[in-house]
Structures are given as structure tokens and as C-alpha cells.
Scaffold this active site. Structure first.
Site: not given
Ligand code: ATP
Ligand code: LTN
Length: 330
Positions: A117, A197, A200
Site C-alpha cells: 500500500k 487478488k 476494492k
Molecule cells: P482493499 O483493496 O481496499 O485493501 P479489499 O478488497 O482487500 O480492500 P478488505 O476490506 O481489505 O478488502 O477485506 C475484507 C475481507 O475480505 C478480508 O477478510 C479479506 O481477506 C477478504 N478478501 C479481500 N479480497 C479478497 C479476495 N480477493 N479473495 C478472498 N478474500 C478476500
């Protein structure tokens, strides 16, 4: 009594990666027979984490409610689980400060999420301290299990290290929480880049299917998802195809293996249209519930107020003990 704690940042649109890696697991935990009697579940909307990268204040407020409503729409039942907004319980940042004083600087420097990040954003102190705030979330409730996606494993290891360190320094206080990560679905990948991955914060909107996407958007994103040089599903699909089959399996509620046997031989085009149809019908059910919940935000507010009240009664007990042990006046 087992305590389960998890959270999602209201930092953008919730997507099927969040659903598969986190929310659907939470719902399974909540509904599993063996747990109903003896579990305490906390599902948090972690807005203090979200502001470690730039957010538009007005949009953030809206996203907090959106995420809360999506928790309910995906099947979290406020009669069985406590749903609350992190910033509505000031014990979290307070405890973070206390934990900061036993956190090794070097260990935070090694956090992969911080490294990733801070390449994309200006690295502020909050972003650096993000994992300690997460450890506070977990330890304040004497959590046993933390259901998350694979990317959060390192943060939970840090949480365990801090709990152990605190116990050694100030006497037995914390349980050591364990991550609960579903192997097959731990990491849903971007539809545009199978090496990163689904996230968001992905700049390419085609890589991510959001829970609130329209039918047109879902069909378009699945149609344009990258595949490989082959043309039909094989027994051992490559990464990009395996990712699509994983998504299919979760929404079809069957194992990856059964899905592959069912789909083997189908052309990529045919598979994509089946997958798009499945996603449209599954997400439209979530969206219908979501609209119902949002049309009466008063009920949602009540759920969040009750959640915060309950959370505070629990966290204040832990914080009181911690302060006494550290010699801080209560
Ligand atoms: P950002 O991209 O803003 O960091 P994010 O999409 O990774 O956000 P988080 O709020 O950080 O989302 O994650 C919320 C939950 O969703 C966590 O338990 C995280 O491990 C899970 N998660 C996020 N992205 C994935 C993914 N691509 N596959 C499986 N689990 C995910
Ligand atoms: N960092 C987590 C969100 C999070 C969390 C938590 C998850 C904050 N506090 C406590 C589990 C338990 C993420 O998913 N990015």
C-alpha cells in the site's frame, strides 16, 4: 464459549472476493449447528482502518452504511451476531496506543500489506500502524477465531505475537486467536490479472465484480475476463480459468472438484455465459434484500447502535484489566 471476530473496510465497493473469502464464511459459521449455542460473533465495519488511505469523507459515511446493509443482505443475522462500526467504540484506538508501546518497529516494517500500500499511497503513520489497530480489534474481545481471506494471515500472526508478548510482560491476559482461512477460496483473483487478488482498490473496474453491480456490468465483466490460450475447460484448468471455476463453485455451493467434472469439455464461451447467469441470479437475491434494508435505514441504525453498545460492554472489561496491568489509571 468461542468468540469470533472479523471485519471489512468501507473503503470501496464490496466485491465477490470479499463475499467468498470473508462474508460467506461468516454466514456459515453463524449458521453451523455446533456453534449456535456457544459462540459470540462480532462483525465490524472498520472505518478507522479505511482512512489509512485517502477517502472522501461524504462517500465514506455512505459506504459504512452500505457495508453494514450488505452484511445483513448476505445473511448475517443481527439476532445471532453483533454488527458495529469500529469508530463507535473508542476502546479500539485507545487500546491501539497501549499495544503500540510493545510493538516492535521492525515487525511492522515487514508487513507485506504495508509495503504494497505504501507503494501506491503516501505512507502515513496510520497506514504503518494499521496492523496494531487490527490486533486491538481482535484482542479486545478475547477472540478465538478470525475468519478472513489469505491476505490477512500475516496480520493475525502479528496479533498472536503481540498477545504473547503482552502475556509475558504483564502476566497471562490474552487468548491467542487463530485465523480461519478456507483453502480453496482464500484468494479470489482479479478477472483481468490472475496474478493479483481481486481488490476494492483495483484501478481496472473490469477486474472486480461488485455485489451491487447491475446485470449488464456482471455479464460484461465475465465476458471480458481473461482466459488462456486454450478453448475449453480441461481437468486441470490454468490459473485464470481455475479462478472462474472457484467463483462458480462457491455460488453453486459445490466443491471445486465437482464443478470441474461438471464443466469439463465446455467451451470458454459457454462456461462464461453459465457463470454470468449464476452470478446474476445469486447477486440479484442479495441486491433485493439490500434494497429492502436500505429503504428503512432506521432499522439498520438500531442494529448498529445495539451492536456498538454490546461491543463496548465486552471491550471495556478487557481494557480495564489491561490498564491496571500497565499502570494506567482507569
Ligand atoms: P482493499 O483493496 O481496499 O485493501 P479489499 O478488497 O482487500 O480492500 P478488505 O476490506 O481489505 O478488502 O477485506 C475484507 C475481507 O475480505 C478480508 O477478510 C479479506 O481477506 C477478504 N478478501 C479481500 N479480497 C479478497 C479476495 N480477493 N479473495 C478472498 N478474500 C478476500
Ligand atoms: N485488515 C482487514 C480488516 C480488519 C479485520 C480486523 C479483519 C480490520 N480489523 C479484525 C479481521 C479481524 C482486512 O480485511 N483488510
Amino acid at each position: 464459549m468461542k468468540t469470533v471476530f472479523s471485519g471489512v473496510q468501507p473503503s470501496g465497493n464490496l466485491h465477490i472476493g470479499n463475499y467468498i473469502g470473508a462474508l460467506s464464511q461468516w454466514v456459515n459459521l453463524q449458521n453451523s449447528e455446533s456453534r449456535i449455542q456457544n459462540s459470540e460473533l462480532f462483525f465490524c465495519i472498520v472505518d478507522l482502518h479505511a482512512i489509512t488511505v485517502p477517502q472522501d469523507p461524504k462517500i465514506l459515511q455512505e459506504k459504512v452504511l452500505e457495508v453494514a446493509a450488505l452484511y445483513l443482505a448476505c445473511g448475517i443475522n443481527p439476532k445471532k451476531a453483533h454488527i458495529f462500526i469500529q469508530s463507535e467504540n473508542p476502546d479500539h484506538p485507545y487500546f491501539t496506543w497501549l499495544l503500540n508501546t510493545i510493538t516492535p518497529f521492525g515487525q511492522l516494517e515487514r508487513m507485506t500489506q504495508f509495503k504494497e500500500k505504501s507503494e501506491k499511497h503516501e505512507a502515513n503513520v496510520g497506514l504503518f500502524d494499521y496492523p496494531v489497530l487490527m490486533a486491538s480489534d481482535i484482542l479486545l474481545y478475547q477472540t478465538d477465531e478470525v475468519p478472513v481471506g489469505e491476505d490477512q494471515k500475516q496480520h493475525i500472526e502479528l496479533t498472536r505475537d503481540l498477545a504473547e508478548k503482552f502475556n509475558k510482560k504483564y502476566g497471562e491476559t490474552f487468548k491467542l486467536p487463530v485465523p480461519v482461512i478456507q483453502k480453496e477460496t482464500a484468494r479470489v483473483m482479479s478477472l483481468q490479472n490472475p496474478n493479483s487478488k481481486m481488490s476494492k482498490s483495483d484501478k481496472d473496474p473490469l477486474g472486480t465484480i461488485n455485489l451491487l453491480d447491475s446485470e449488464k456490468e456482471i455479464r460484461e465483466k465475465v465476458r471480458r475476463a481473461v482466459t488462456d490460450s486454450g478453448s475449453s475447460i480441461s481437468k486441470n484448468p490454468s490459473e485464470a480459468i481455475a479462478n472462474l471455476v472457484t467463483i462458480y463453485s462457491v455460488f453453486k455451493n459445490q466443491s471445486f472438484k465437482n464443478s470441474t467434472s461438471e464443466l469439463v469439455g465446455k467451451s470458454y464461451g459457454e462456461f462464461k455465459s453459465i457463470l454470468a447467469g449464476l452470478l446474476v441470479s445469486s447477486l440479484s437475491q442479495i441486491q433485493k434484500k439490500y434494497q429492502g434494508i436500505r429503504s428503512g435505514d432506521k432499522l439498520l441504525r438500531q442494529v448498529l447502535d445495539e451492536g456498538a453498545e454490546f461491543a463496548k460492554t465486552k471491550s471495556s472489561q478487557t481494557l480495564k484489566i489491561v490498564k491496571e496491568k500497565m499502570g494506567i489509571s482507569a
